[in-house]
Design a protein around this motif. Structure first.
Motif, PDB file in Angstrom:
ATOM      1  N   ARG A   1       0.829  -1.212   0.000  1.00  0.00           N
ATOM      2  CA  ARG A   1       0.000   0.000   0.000  1.00  0.00           C
ATOM      3  C   ARG A   1       0.862   1.260   0.000  1.00  0.00           C
ATOM      4  O   ARG A   1       0.415   2.336  -0.379  1.00  0.00           O
ATOM      5  CB  ARG A   1      -0.940   0.012   1.209  1.00  0.00           C
ATOM      6  CG  ARG A   1      -0.264   0.116   2.553  1.00  0.00           C
ATOM      7  CD  ARG A   1      -1.271   0.475   3.655  1.00  0.00           C
ATOM      8  NE  ARG A   1      -2.277  -0.565   3.798  1.00  0.00           N
ATOM      9  CZ  ARG A   1      -2.198  -1.563   4.682  1.00  0.00           C
ATOM     10  NH1 ARG A   1      -1.137  -1.658   5.464  1.00  0.00           N
ATOM     11  NH2 ARG A   1      -3.150  -2.450   4.773  1.00  0.00           N
TER      12      ARG A   1
ATOM     13  N   GLY B   1      -7.637  -4.360   1.520  1.00  0.00           N
ATOM     14  CA  GLY B   1      -7.370  -3.090   2.188  1.00  0.00           C
ATOM     15  C   GLY B   1      -6.127  -2.372   1.711  1.00  0.00           C
ATOM     16  O   GLY B   1      -5.683  -1.420   2.361  1.00  0.00           O
TER      17      GLY B   1
ATOM     18  N   ASN C   1      -5.937  -0.500  -0.821  1.00  0.00           N
ATOM     19  CA  ASN C   1      -6.403   0.813  -1.266  1.00  0.00           C
ATOM     20  C   ASN C   1      -5.707   1.275  -2.548  1.00  0.00           C
ATOM     21  O   ASN C   1      -5.333   2.437  -2.690  1.00  0.00           O
ATOM     22  CB  ASN C   1      -6.228   1.862  -0.156  1.00  0.00           C
ATOM     23  CG  ASN C   1      -7.080   3.104  -0.401  1.00  0.00           C
ATOM     24  OD1 ASN C   1      -8.140   3.011  -1.029  1.00  0.00           O
ATOM     25  ND2 ASN C   1      -6.613   4.246   0.050  1.00  0.00           N
ATOM     26  N   LYS C   2      -5.510   0.331  -3.451  1.00  0.00           N
ATOM     27  CA  LYS C   2      -5.001   0.608  -4.790  1.00  0.00           C
ATOM     28  C   LYS C   2      -5.897  -0.128  -5.786  1.00  0.00           C
ATOM     29  O   LYS C   2      -6.593  -1.087  -5.418  1.00  0.00           O
ATOM     30  CB  LYS C   2      -3.572   0.082  -4.963  1.00  0.00           C
ATOM     31  CG  LYS C   2      -2.555   0.633  -3.981  1.00  0.00           C
ATOM     32  CD  LYS C   2      -2.029   1.975  -4.404  1.00  0.00           C
ATOM     33  CE  LYS C   2      -0.937   2.456  -3.458  1.00  0.00           C
ATOM     34  NZ  LYS C   2      -0.559   3.850  -3.743  1.00  0.00           N
TER      35      LYS C   2
END
Length: 320
Positions: free
Chosen positions: A225, A250, A252-253
């Protein structure tokens, strides 16, 4: 939700082009005849990829015999012995670092199909990330690996800037077997981010993906991340798929699912892939469904690779 797709890595050459390479090296055909045949295959692939509605178009890397060999044209790097490419039946020539690395003249622009890629408004360039290159080379000169990294980084950035300025690509698709296979350190992520940030300085609007191949190091995937990339591709065909999925939650990409298996000739069933995409998406809750290959398709016969790309075309026509 619409499925989008792209390819990265070395695409297999047709039998005819492989024969042309051999004959050219042996002096049996002229440079002009060889380049004409090479251009014909480049044009065929680009037209084929366009017809399959890939989100980004690349040239198949037809001049690349392995992902590291072009960089042995840099001053200070020599061509070494054949080494097995991870746990595959393919080999690469290990680069040997003999002296200070410098760029004396442009290299990479000679390995991409500039003429064809310049015509596309959604072109991509794909090559190995500098960290993987350093880790897969033999260092006989530098006492400090960080110094080696920075010298290679500087040469690569000068080189790739020439190519970016000429082709104006929309995507840089980095290939990282090191981050997938090995136990990387957090400071190595920071080094890679320095490279990525400098890439974005060359062309601010460019998208950057990094594609992890041969994923064996599941537990550190969450640390990705911190990478300053737009998209992370994950090989879901080599290692434990469920562990990979669990550990990329999680991040987040944007995540590209490497579900087209580059290591087996079996053509993927579209219905199976759709069910698998839906299952994975229930876990990851992705904003965009992006499908790609697991690693270089060069391990497969040319016609099989074409059939696998047709599977991507079928997925592109489906709403999930």
């Amino acid at each position: 939700m619409k499925i989008t797709t792209y390819l990265f890595g070395i695409f297999p050459k047709s039998d005819e082009l492989r024969k042309n390479f051999r004959e050219f090296i042996k002096g049996k055909i002229s440079k002009e005849e060889f380049e004409q045949n090479l251009k014909k295959e480049y044009d065929f692939l680009i037209e084929f990829f366009e017809s399959c509605k890939l989100s980004y178009i690349y040239d198949g890397m037809l001049k690349w015999f392995d992902l590291l060999r072009p960089f042995t044209n840099y001053k200070g790097i020599e061509l070494g012995t054949l080494i097995r490419w991870f746990e595959t039946n393919s080999f690469y020539r290990m680069p040997i670092i003999k002296s200070k690395i410098e760029l004396e003249k442009p290299v990479l622009i000679n390995y991409f199909y500039v003429e064809g890629l310049k015509k596309s408004n959604k072109s991509s360039l794909t090559f190995i990330d500098p960290l993987s290159f350093i880790k897969l080379s033999e260092n006989e000169y530098y006492k400090n690996e960080k110094e080696l990294f920075y010298d290679f980084l500087n040469a690569l950035l000068k080189d790739i800037k020439i190519t970016i300025d000429e082709i104006n690509p929309n995507l840089i698709s980095l290939i990282s077997p090191y981050l997938g296979y090995y136990d990387f350190k957090e400071e190595e992520i920071e080094l890679l981010n320095e490279f990525i940030n400098k890439l974005k300085e060359i062309k601010k609007e460019i998208k950057i993906s990094i594609n992890l191949c041969f994923i064996k190091n599941f537990n550190k995937l969450k640390k990705l991340r911190k990478l300053n990339v737009d998209m992370i591709g994950v090989d879901l065909c080599y290692g434990d798929r469920e562990e990979i999925i669990k550990n990329i939650q999680g991040i987040n990409k944007q995540i590209a699912l490497g579900l087209i298996d580059s290591n087996i000739s079996l053509i993927e069933d579209v219905n199976y892939l759709l069910n698998e995409i839906k299952r994975i998406n229930e876990i990851l809750k992705l904003n965009n469904i992006i499908i790609t290959n697991s690693s270089d398709l060069d391990l497969l016969p040319f016609n099989i690779a074409l059939e696998k790309v047709k599977v991507l075309r079928s997925l592109n026509e489906i709403q999930v």
